[in-house]
Scaffold this active site. Structure first.
Site, PDB file in Angstrom:
ATOM      1  N   GLU A  33       0.873  -1.166   0.000  1.00  0.00           N
ATOM      2  CA  GLU A  33       0.000   0.000   0.000  1.00  0.00           C
ATOM      3  C   GLU A  33       0.920   1.228   0.000  1.00  0.00           C
ATOM      4  O   GLU A  33       1.812   1.315   0.842  1.00  0.00           O
ATOM      5  CB  GLU A  33      -0.880   0.002   1.254  1.00  0.00           C
ATOM      6  CG  GLU A  33      -1.834   1.168   1.209  1.00  0.00           C
ATOM      7  CD  GLU A  33      -2.753   1.261   2.411  1.00  0.00           C
ATOM      8  OE1 GLU A  33      -2.716   0.378   3.287  1.00  0.00           O
ATOM      9  OE2 GLU A  33      -3.499   2.249   2.444  1.00  0.00           O
ATOM     10  N   ARG A 259       5.777 -12.836   9.576  1.00  0.00           N
ATOM     11  CA  ARG A 259       6.446 -11.560   9.339  1.00  0.00           C
ATOM     12  C   ARG A 259       7.884 -11.633   9.829  1.00  0.00           C
ATOM     13  O   ARG A 259       8.189 -12.354  10.769  1.00  0.00           O
ATOM     14  CB  ARG A 259       5.778 -10.448  10.146  1.00  0.00           C
ATOM     15  CG  ARG A 259       4.386 -10.098   9.740  1.00  0.00           C
ATOM     16  CD  ARG A 259       3.816  -9.075  10.699  1.00  0.00           C
ATOM     17  NE  ARG A 259       4.319  -7.744  10.417  1.00  0.00           N
ATOM     18  CZ  ARG A 259       3.723  -6.896   9.588  1.00  0.00           C
ATOM     19  NH1 ARG A 259       2.620  -7.236   8.964  1.00  0.00           N
ATOM     20  NH2 ARG A 259       4.228  -5.712   9.395  1.00  0.00           N
ATOM     21  N   LYS A 269       4.897   0.758   9.210  1.00  0.00           N
ATOM     22  CA  LYS A 269       4.934   2.067   8.540  1.00  0.00           C
ATOM     23  C   LYS A 269       4.336   3.145   9.418  1.00  0.00           C
ATOM     24  O   LYS A 269       4.802   4.281   9.429  1.00  0.00           O
ATOM     25  CB  LYS A 269       4.152   1.995   7.225  1.00  0.00           C
ATOM     26  CG  LYS A 269       4.924   1.323   6.117  1.00  0.00           C
ATOM     27  CD  LYS A 269       4.139   1.406   4.825  1.00  0.00           C
ATOM     28  CE  LYS A 269       3.583   0.058   4.466  1.00  0.00           C
ATOM     29  NZ  LYS A 269       2.579   0.032   3.461  1.00  0.00           N
TER      30      LYS A 269
HETATM   31  P1  ATP Z   1       2.986  -2.039   7.809  1.00  0.00           P
HETATM   32  O1  ATP Z   1       2.422  -2.794   8.979  1.00  0.00           O
HETATM   33  O2  ATP Z   1       4.386  -1.651   7.987  1.00  0.00           O
HETATM   34  O3  ATP Z   1       2.116  -0.925   7.351  1.00  0.00           O
HETATM   35  P2  ATP Z   1       1.795  -3.585   5.829  1.00  0.00           P
HETATM   36  O4  ATP Z   1       1.704  -5.058   5.906  1.00  0.00           O
HETATM   37  O5  ATP Z   1       0.571  -2.819   6.134  1.00  0.00           O
HETATM   38  O6  ATP Z   1       3.018  -3.117   6.677  1.00  0.00           O
HETATM   39  P3  ATP Z   1       1.789  -3.392   3.012  1.00  0.00           P
HETATM   40  O7  ATP Z   1       2.164  -2.260   2.176  1.00  0.00           O
HETATM   41  O8  ATP Z   1       0.359  -3.791   3.044  1.00  0.00           O
HETATM   42  O9  ATP Z   1       2.314  -3.088   4.456  1.00  0.00           O
HETATM   43  O10 ATP Z   1       2.711  -4.658   2.728  1.00  0.00           O
HETATM   44  C1  ATP Z   1       3.056  -5.150   1.470  1.00  0.00           C
HETATM   45  C2  ATP Z   1       3.453  -6.593   1.638  1.00  0.00           C
HETATM   46  O11 ATP Z   1       4.549  -6.688   2.530  1.00  0.00           O
HETATM   47  C3  ATP Z   1       2.323  -7.408   2.241  1.00  0.00           C
HETATM   48  O12 ATP Z   1       2.199  -8.604   1.499  1.00  0.00           O
HETATM   49  C4  ATP Z   1       2.780  -7.668   3.652  1.00  0.00           C
HETATM   50  O13 ATP Z   1       2.299  -8.894   4.114  1.00  0.00           O
HETATM   51  C5  ATP Z   1       4.301  -7.658   3.503  1.00  0.00           C
HETATM   52  N1  ATP Z   1       4.964  -7.297   4.757  1.00  0.00           N
HETATM   53  C6  ATP Z   1       4.775  -6.183   5.490  1.00  0.00           C
HETATM   54  N2  ATP Z   1       5.515  -6.205   6.606  1.00  0.00           N
HETATM   55  C7  ATP Z   1       6.209  -7.371   6.585  1.00  0.00           C
HETATM   56  C8  ATP Z   1       7.148  -7.995   7.470  1.00  0.00           C
HETATM   57  N3  ATP Z   1       7.527  -7.411   8.601  1.00  0.00           N
HETATM   58  N4  ATP Z   1       7.652  -9.196   7.112  1.00  0.00           N
HETATM   59  C9  ATP Z   1       7.287  -9.773   5.965  1.00  0.00           C
HETATM   60  N5  ATP Z   1       6.418  -9.254   5.093  1.00  0.00           N
HETATM   61  C10 ATP Z   1       5.868  -8.070   5.389  1.00  0.00           C
HETATM   62 MG    MG Z   2      -1.187  -2.793   5.151  1.00  0.00          MG
END
Ligand code: ATP
Ligand code: MG
Length: 552
Positions: A33, A259, A269
Site C-alpha cells: 500500500e 512476518r 509504517k
Molecule cells: P505495515 O504494517 O508496515 O504498514 P503492511 O503489511 O501494512 O506493513 P503493506 O504495504 O500492506 O504493508 O505490505 C506489502 C506486503 O509486505 C504485504 O504482502 C505484507 O504482508 C508484507 N509485509 C509487510 N511487513 C512485513 C514484514 N515485517 N515481514 C514480511 N512481510 C511483510
Molecule cells: Mg497494510
C-alpha cells in the site's frame, strides 16, 4: 547473483503445484500500500515474492494496493519502485494499480447484489460494531439485510453517484452473522469516502475495502500464489468466498508466512511515520531508519539485504531476528568489496623531525583483491593521526603511539614519539616524532619492532570532511512493545564530526560508494550531500559488533 535457495514450505508447496499440473506458470506479486516507505520487513516480502518467481521461472508483479487514498501519495509510489529496483528485482510488465480495477470491482459488487449476496446497510459505525457481536457471541442481522435486490441496486448506484454523505451507508456481503470467524459476519465491501485519489482523481466517491479488493486483484492478474503475512490467515475464508462467488477469470490461492521482525527495529509504517512526523529522524530515508531507503543511504549493500532475507528463512512461526545478523551480513559483504582508505576522525598533529619533502606511497585499495588496484597516498613530515592513537604514557596493552615507543604508520614508515606539546588547558596539541630509516615495508634494522599499526593522513594534502556517526536508534530490543515508542529513542544515535581529515583518494568518491576507513569501520559517500569540495560520509557500520550483549 541471488543466494542459493534453501528449501522452505512455500517452495515445497509451489513445486508440488507445478508437479500436479495445478500451476502451469508461477505468478506472484508484491502488493504494497503506498502509504509510507518500505522497511526491512517488506524487503523480506519482496525477496520471497520476486525470489519465488525467479526460482520457478515465473512472473512477479509490482502492484500498488491503493484503495485507501487519504494516506497514500505519489511520493510513496515513487520510493517503493526505487526500493524494489535497488534491491535488484525487476517486476514483470507495467506497474499495476488496484485502482485501475475499480470499475471491475464495482461491477462485481453489482453482481453480488444481483445474486442476493450483498446489500446496502444503513447502520452507523457504532451500531454496526454492536451488531457484529464478539469472539464469544454471535452477531445479529442488520435491519437492512433483507432489502430487495432492486432497492440495493438503486441505493448502491446512488452511493456511486455521490448522493450520500460519508459514513451514511456501506455495501456489505451477505454471508453469516453467526460465523465464528468475525471476518465472515457480513463484511464491508464499499465505503463512501469523499477523498481525492492520487490515480483516479475524483472519479470515485466510494472505495472498496482491502478484503473486497485484494483477492480480486490477484484473480484479474492471474496470480497463482498470493503470499501474505500471517495476520491475514483469518481473512483467507473470506478471500476464498469472494473468489468462489464471483465470475473471476482465475482462482488464485492465498498462502501466509510469518512476518520478519528484527530487534532494535520498528517494522510498521505507522510507527516509522511517527518518527518522521515528530522529527526524531530527518526523514524516511534518514540513515538510522530501518526503511530500505534509509539502509541504502546508510551504505548497506542490496546483496547483503537479500542475503539476510534468505538466511532468516521463511516459516509460519513468528519470531524476532537479532539485528546483529543483518549487521553481520553487511560486514561480510563490505569486507570483500569495500576499498580501503584512511580517514582521521579526531585529528592530532604529528611533526616528524628527521624527514624533509614529500613522497607518494602506493597502497593497495584492498588487501586481498589486487584487481582493485593501488592508490597514491602522499607522505610528508606533517601528518595527522587520531587523538585516540596517542598517549603520553600507557601500559603494554596500548599498542599505539606513546612517548619513547614506536608504531607503524599504515602502509608507510615506523615512527617513534619523542615529546608532545600541550596547551594551557592541558590538551595535547601536537606530537613530535622521528622516523626510523629503512622501515618502508621493512622491520627496523635495530630489531625494535613496533606492536601496532595506526592510520594517518598527510597535512598538506588531506581534505576536511563531515562524518556522521550513527548508533542504534532505539535503546531497547523491542521498542514497539510500548504504546509510546518515542520513549525508547536513543538520544545519542547521531554524532556529527565536521573536521575529520581524509586522504586524497576519497575526495573523488562516487556518491553511494562505501569504503572501509582503516581501523574505523565502513563509511558511505552520502548520496545527496557528498561534494568533492565538501565530502560527507555516513557511517555504515563498525568493523566488529560492539554491542556485546547481542552476540555474547
Ligand atoms: P505495515 O504494517 O508496515 O504498514 P503492511 O503489511 O501494512 O506493513 P503493506 O504495504 O500492506 O504493508 O505490505 C506489502 C506486503 O509486505 C504485504 O504482502 C505484507 O504482508 C508484507 N509485509 C509487510 N511487513 C512485513 C514484514 N515485517 N515481514 C514480511 N512481510 C511483510
Ligand atoms: Mg497494510
Amino acid at each position: 547473483m541471488s543466494p542459493t535457495p534453501r528449501s522452505n514450505f512455500l517452495r515445497t508447496q509451489i513445486q508440488a503445484d507445478l508437479d500436479t499440473g495445478q500451476t502451469i506458470k508461477v505468478v506472484t506479486r508484491f502488493p504494497p500500500e503506498p502509504n509510507g516507505y518500505l522497511h526491512i520487513g517488506h524487503a523480506k516480502s519482496i525477496s520471497v515474492n520476486f525470489g519465488l518467481a525467479e526460482q520457478f521461472a515465473g512472473d512477479c508483479y509490482l502492484r500498488f494496493d491503493d484503495t485507501n487514498p487519504e494516506k497514500e501519495s505519489q511520493e510513496f509510489i515513487h520510493s517503493i519502485q526505487e526500493d524494489v529496483r535497488w534491491l535488484g528485482y525487476r517486476w514483470s510488465g507495467e506497474v499495476r494499480y488496484a485502482s485501475s480495477y475499480f470499475q471491475q470491482f464495482y461491477e462485481w459488487a453489482i453482481y453480488l447484489i444481483d445474486q442476493q449476496l450483498a446489500y446496502v446497510c444503513d447502520l452507523s459505525a457504532d451500531e454496526a460494531r454492536e451488531y457484529r457481536g464478539s469472539l464469544t457471541e454471535p452477531g445479529r442481522n442488520s435491519p437492512s439485510r433483507d432489502r430487495s435486490t432492486e432497492e440495493n441496486r438503486d441505493l448502491f448506484e446512488r452511493m456511486r453517484a455521490g448522493e450520500f454523505a460519508e459514513g451514511a451507508r456501506v455495501l456489505r456481503a451477505k454471508i453469516d452473522m453467526a460465523s465464528p470467524n468475525i471476518n465472515l459476519r457480513d463484511p464491508i465491501l464499499y465505503r463512501i469516502r469523499r477523498a481525492h485519489h492520487h490515480q483516479t482523481g475524483d472519479a470515485w466517491p466510494i472505495y472498496p475495502t482491502y478484503d473486497f479488493a485484494h483477492g480480486q486483484e490477484d484473480a484479474i492478474e492471474g496470480v497463482t500464489h498470493s503470499i501474505c503475512t500471517l495476520e491475514f490467515e483469518d481473512h483467507r475464508p473470506l478471500y476464498e468466498w469472494f473468489i468462489n462467488h464471483l465470475p473471476v477469470p482465475h482462482k488464485p490461492r492465498q498462502i501466509e508466512f510469518a512476518r520478519l521482525n528484527t530487534s532494535y527495529t520498528l517494522t510498521s509504517k505507522r510507527l516509522l511515520k511517527q518518527l518522521v512526523d515528530t522529527g526524531v529522524v530527518a526523514g524516511w530515508d534518514d540513515p538510522r531508519m530501518p526503511t530500505i531507503a534509509g539502509l541504502r543511504r546508510r551504505g548497506y549493500p542490496p546483496q547483503a539485504l537479500r542475503h539476510f532475507c534468505e538466511e532468516v528463512g521463511t516459516s509460519r512461526s513468528d519470531s524476532t531476528v537479532d539485528v546483529a545478523m543483518l549487521e553481520s551480513a553487511v560486514r561480510h559483504q563490505l569486507n570483500s568489496e569495500a576499498p580501503r582508505a584512511m580517514c582521521v576522525l579526531r585529528p592530532l598533529k604529528v611533526i616528524i623531525s628527521n624527514y624533509q619533502g614529500e613522497e607518494h606511497l602506493w597502497l593497495p585499495c584492498h588487501p586481498n583483491e589486487p584487481a582493485m588496484g593501488m592508490r597514491s597516498v602522499p607522505f610528508s613530515n606533517t601528518l595527522y593521526i587520531d587523538a585516540d592513537d596517542f598517549r603520553e604514557q600507557a601500559n603494554k596493552k596500548y599498542k599505539r603511539l606513546v612517548i619513547g615507543k614506536r608504531v607503524r604508520l599504515r602502509g608507510a614508515y615506523v615512527i617513534e614519539a619523542e615529546r608532545c606539546e600541550v596547551d594551557p588547558e592541558g590538551h595535547i596539541i601536537a606530537v613530535h616524532a622521528r622516523l626510523i630509516d629503512g622501515t618502508l615495508g621493512e622491520d627496523p634494522a635495530d630489531g625494535f619492532k613496533p606492536k601496532g599499526v595506526i592510520h594517518w593522513v598527510s597535512a598538506a594534502t588531506a581534505t576536511s570532511a563531515t562524518i556522521r556517526l550513527y548508533d542504534r536508534l532505539f535503546t531497547t530490543p523491542n521498542p514497539a512493545q510500548d504504546d509510546d515508542v518515542l520513549t525508547h529513542v536513543n538520544p545519542r544515535s547521531l554524532e556529527i564530526i565536521d573536521d575529520a581529515l581524509i586522504e586524497p583518494s576519497l575526495t573523488s568518491a562516487m556518491p553511494e560508494a562505501v569504503y572501509q576507513f582503516e581501523r574505523e569501520g565502513y563509511f558511505v559517500a552520502d548520496r545527496y550531500d557528498f561534494k568533492e569540495a565538501a565530502p560527507v560520509f555516513n557511517m555504515t557500520i563498525g568493523l566488529r559488533d560492539t554491542w556485546g550483549g547481542d552476540n555474547a
